[in-house]
Enzyme design. Structure first.
Site, PDB file in Angstrom:
ATOM      1  N   LYS A   1       0.839  -1.213   0.000  1.00 47.82           N
ATOM      2  CA  LYS A   1       0.000   0.000   0.000  1.00 47.82           C
ATOM      3  C   LYS A   1       0.868   1.256   0.000  1.00 47.82           C
ATOM      4  CE  LYS A   1      -1.793   1.565   4.039  1.00 47.82           C
ATOM      5  NZ  LYS A   1      -1.445   2.971   4.280  1.00 47.82           N
ATOM      6  N   ASN A   2       1.884   1.288   0.868  1.00 51.63           N
ATOM      7  CA  ASN A   2       2.665   2.513   1.024  1.00 51.63           C
ATOM      8  C   ASN A   2       3.608   2.782  -0.153  1.00 51.63           C
ATOM      9  OD1 ASN A   2       1.362   2.950   3.387  1.00 51.63           O
ATOM     10  ND2 ASN A   2       3.126   2.555   4.730  1.00 51.63           N
TER      11      ASN A   2
ATOM     12  N   CYS B   1      -4.900  12.991  13.157  1.00 49.38           N
ATOM     13  CA  CYS B   1      -4.994  11.586  12.818  1.00 49.38           C
ATOM     14  C   CYS B   1      -4.900  10.797  14.104  1.00 49.38           C
ATOM     15  CB  CYS B   1      -3.854  11.234  11.868  1.00 49.38           C
ATOM     16  SG  CYS B   1      -3.507   9.503  11.791  1.00 49.38           S
TER      17      CYS B   1
ATOM     18  N   ARG C   1       0.762  14.533  13.375  1.00 50.21           N
ATOM     19  CA  ARG C   1       1.188  14.357  11.985  1.00 50.21           C
ATOM     20  C   ARG C   1       1.131  15.635  11.135  1.00 50.21           C
ATOM     21  NH1 ARG C   1      -0.737   8.452  10.017  1.00 50.21           N
ATOM     22  NH2 ARG C   1       1.137   8.592   8.794  1.00 50.21           N
TER      23      ARG C   1
ATOM     24  N   ASP D   1       5.240   0.836  11.927  1.00 50.43           N
ATOM     25  CA  ASP D   1       4.043   0.143  11.425  1.00 50.43           C
ATOM     26  C   ASP D   1       3.984  -1.321  11.859  1.00 50.43           C
ATOM     27  OD1 ASP D   1       3.130   2.412  10.248  1.00 50.43           O
ATOM     28  OD2 ASP D   1       3.565   1.839   8.179  1.00 50.43           O
TER      29      ASP D   1
ATOM     30  N   ARG E   1      -8.456  -0.791   4.926  1.00 52.11           N
ATOM     31  CA  ARG E   1      -7.559   0.214   4.326  1.00 52.11           C
ATOM     32  C   ARG E   1      -6.199  -0.390   3.993  1.00 52.11           C
ATOM     33  NH1 ARG E   1      -6.051   4.634   7.768  1.00 52.11           N
ATOM     34  NH2 ARG E   1      -4.782   4.948   5.931  1.00 52.11           N
TER      35      ARG E   1
HETATM   36  C1  UD1 Z   1       4.513   6.945   6.246  1.00 52.02           C
HETATM   37  C2  UD1 Z   1       3.659   5.709   6.116  1.00 52.02           C
HETATM   38  C3  UD1 Z   1       3.185   5.255   7.481  1.00 52.02           C
HETATM   39  C4  UD1 Z   1       4.377   5.062   8.418  1.00 52.02           C
HETATM   40  C5  UD1 Z   1       5.263   6.308   8.435  1.00 52.02           C
HETATM   41  C6  UD1 Z   1       6.556   6.112   9.219  1.00 52.02           C
HETATM   42  C7  UD1 Z   1       2.638   5.947   3.926  1.00 52.02           C
HETATM   43  C8  UD1 Z   1       1.419   6.205   3.138  1.00 52.02           C
HETATM   44  N1  UD1 Z   1       2.524   6.033   5.265  1.00 52.02           N
HETATM   45  O1  UD1 Z   1       3.692   7.965   6.818  1.00 52.02           O
HETATM   46  O2  UD1 Z   1       2.490   4.007   7.323  1.00 52.02           O
HETATM   47  O3  UD1 Z   1       3.903   4.821   9.728  1.00 52.02           O
HETATM   48  O4  UD1 Z   1       5.638   6.666   7.090  1.00 52.02           O
HETATM   49  O5  UD1 Z   1       7.277   5.040   8.702  1.00 52.02           O
HETATM   50  O6  UD1 Z   1       3.685   5.674   3.392  1.00 52.02           O
HETATM   51  N2  UD1 Z   1       6.573  14.723  10.490  1.00 52.02           N
HETATM   52  C9  UD1 Z   1       6.648  16.062  10.796  1.00 52.02           C
HETATM   53  N3  UD1 Z   1       6.425  16.962   9.777  1.00 52.02           N
HETATM   54  C10 UD1 Z   1       6.129  16.562   8.503  1.00 52.02           C
HETATM   55  C11 UD1 Z   1       6.074  15.186   8.214  1.00 52.02           C
HETATM   56  C12 UD1 Z   1       6.300  14.283   9.242  1.00 52.02           C
HETATM   57  O7  UD1 Z   1       6.907  16.455  11.933  1.00 52.02           O
HETATM   58  O8  UD1 Z   1       5.964  17.427   7.631  1.00 52.02           O
HETATM   59  C13 UD1 Z   1       6.794  13.740  11.578  1.00 52.02           C
HETATM   60  C14 UD1 Z   1       5.582  12.867  11.839  1.00 52.02           C
HETATM   61  O9  UD1 Z   1       4.662  13.501  12.703  1.00 52.02           O
HETATM   62  C15 UD1 Z   1       6.217  11.643  12.437  1.00 52.02           C
HETATM   63  C16 UD1 Z   1       7.536  11.529  11.681  1.00 52.02           C
HETATM   64  O10 UD1 Z   1       7.798  12.821  11.158  1.00 52.02           O
HETATM   65  O11 UD1 Z   1       6.470  11.851  13.790  1.00 52.02           O
HETATM   66  C17 UD1 Z   1       7.540  10.517  10.545  1.00 52.02           C
HETATM   67  O12 UD1 Z   1       6.437  10.752   9.689  1.00 52.02           O
HETATM   68  P1  UD1 Z   1       6.479  10.390   8.147  1.00 52.02           P
HETATM   69  O13 UD1 Z   1       7.682   9.558   7.866  1.00 52.02           O
HETATM   70  O14 UD1 Z   1       6.314  11.646   7.362  1.00 52.02           O
HETATM   71  O15 UD1 Z   1       5.183   9.508   7.983  1.00 52.02           O
HETATM   72  P2  UD1 Z   1       4.162   9.476   6.770  1.00 52.02           P
HETATM   73  O16 UD1 Z   1       4.858   9.760   5.497  1.00 52.02           O
HETATM   74  O17 UD1 Z   1       2.983  10.294   7.120  1.00 52.02           O
END
Ligand code: UD1
Length: 432
Positions: free
Chosen positions: A22-23, A124, A129, A316, A408
């Protein structure tokens, strides 16, 4: 609402096909916005998130054709995506609120059209996030960003993003993917520093290169992207889902079963998970078609783990590992470092007889002799899976409610587990 009913105590045995990730699929689908030509993706999983994103993309002018529905358990679907013209650069709240990954249309729209307006994904269940890292990256590429009425509006002055150095202070999977896609069509060279190294990012980068992009450093924390004038069509197969594979490896070990997970390169992509499971006594044997998973000791061994970006132990898999540790021989300390508020499965596991105490972002799990079935519900995808895993070994029946979370992210969960001997059914309209 539907619910899942599980009668615990049955050993899992047999073959279990692993679906496309999915990711990886979600960013790959968004990459179709970058070209006028056709991007054909195979091995796409049948999941609610894929349908939601397809709908969002169609709203931007993407024409989708299902080339192969993939009706067998072991077959993904093949869909082609063609976007001769972007008909709208606005991603509306109604769809974006359903799925946070919708933010990944921002980079491609901005790169191709010079502007995009995307609803803020909002809070979320697994924490706050934010998307500040995505926006900082676009600004470093010359975009002007405004926030108004719950929407992010990004504009590239002169209609094209400029290459530059984008440094991420913390590792973000989504921000790396968004900037990577945008940089393919920017003028000049973009260096993405402290990029996430998850295999799904390498999958995206390889697909973009197949579409004519010029990305180097794939798999490392520094990605270099030389911008090109346009991308072309390609055919690409989505990588296998390492989180699904890890979840079923846990199921095999907890039920003291023997399951062959079917898929290529599984041990390689799930190495962070496999390393920890090996410490807990789980054996992995490579075969021609996948990997056989068994428990190699009498009882699961307690292990301590901290979630980390790839190649560390993935957040995850944290909930599923915790389900496994509830029946370990000693105790386990699990530290969640990526997301705050990602222990919502703890009270539900405790209702099934688990012995878990929480101290901030750390949980101490003391192994118990057995779990007891109960009606349970979870508030996110992986937490829901941890309850299914607990149900597989619990005495009597477990009813997992709110299974739209599972829909999902776990393709044909009931069919796959049933085929390996689990007593699991989906009850239509009996859930809460
Ligand atoms: C993706 C995955 C999710 C997984 C996560 C971490 C998909 C669709 N989802 O989520 O399943 O749990 O990676 O491996 O691929 N953060 C910030 N600012 C930002 C972006 C992120 O502070 O602009 C923080 C987040 O709150 C979190 C950390 O960075 O604490 C990691 O998040 P991120 O790697 O961005 O996760 P996703 O891409 O949302």
């Amino acid at each position: 609402m539907d619910r899942i009913a599980i009668t615990g105590g049955y050993r899992l045995e047999g073959q279990l096909p692993i679906s496309g990730a999915k990711n990886a699929a979600l960013p790959l689908m968004c990459a179709s916005l970058l070209t006028k030509e056709t991007l054909t993706l195979s091995n796409l999983p049948h999941l609610a998130d894929i349908k939601t994103l397809k709908l969002l993309l169609e709203g931007h002018g993407v024409k989708t054709t299902v080339e192969n529905e993939g009706v067998n358990l072991s077959e993904g679907q093949t869909i082609s995506f063609e976007t001769p013209d972007i008909t709208s650069t606005v991603a509306p709240y109604d769809i974006v609120r359903k799925m946070r990954a919708s933010i990944l249309v921002l980079g491609p729209l901005l790169a191709r059209e010079g502007e995009a307006t995307v609803s803020l994904p909002g809070g979320c269940a697994i924490g706050n996030r934010p998307i500040d890292l995505h926006l900082k990256g676009f600004e470093e590429m010359g975009a002007k960003i405004e926030l108004e009425e719950g929407y992010v509006r990004a504009v590239a002055p002169g209609g094209r993003l400029e290459g530059g150095t984008v440094h991420f202070p913390t590792v973000s999977v989504g921000a790396t993917e968004n900037i990577l896609m945008a940089a393919t069509l920017a003028s000049g060279e973009t260096i993405i520093d402290n990029a996430a190294r998850e295999p799904e990012i390498s999958d995206l980068a390889n697909c973009l290169n197949a579409m004519g992009a010029n990305i180097s450093g794939i798999g490392t924390k520094t990605l270099t992207v030389k911008g090109v004038e346009s991308l072309h069509g390609a055919q690409y197969a989505v990588m296998p889902d390492r989180i699904e594979a890890g979840s079923y490896a846990v199921a095999a070990a907890m039920t003291r079963g023997e399951v062959e997970l079917l898929g290529h390169d599984l041990l390689d992509v799930m190495r962070g998970t496999a390393g920890v499971l090996k410490q807990a006594g789980v054996g992995f044997k490579q075969t021609d078609d996948g990997v056989i998973v068994t428990l190699e000791r009498d009882k699961i061994k307690g292990v301590d783990v901290s979630t980390q970006p790839y190649p560390g132990f993935p957040t995850d898999m944290q909930a599923q590992l915790m389900a496994m540790m509830t029946i370990c021989d000693s105790a386990s300390v699990i530290n969640e470092t990526i997301f705050e508020n990602r222990f919502m499965h703890v009270p539900e596991l405790c209702r099934m007889g688990a012995d878990i105490t929480m101290h901030g972002s750390t949980a101490i799990v003391r192994g118990v002799d057995g779990l007891l079935g109960a009606p349970v519900m979870a508030t996110d995808l992986r937490a829901s899976m941890s309850l299914v895993l607990a149900g597989l070994v619990a005495d009597r029946q477990t009813f997992v409610n709110r299974i739209y979370h599972l829909d999902r992210g776990y393709e044909r969960l009931v069919e796959k587990l049933s085929a390996c001997g689990a007593k699991i059914i989906r009850d239509a309209n009996l859930g809460i």
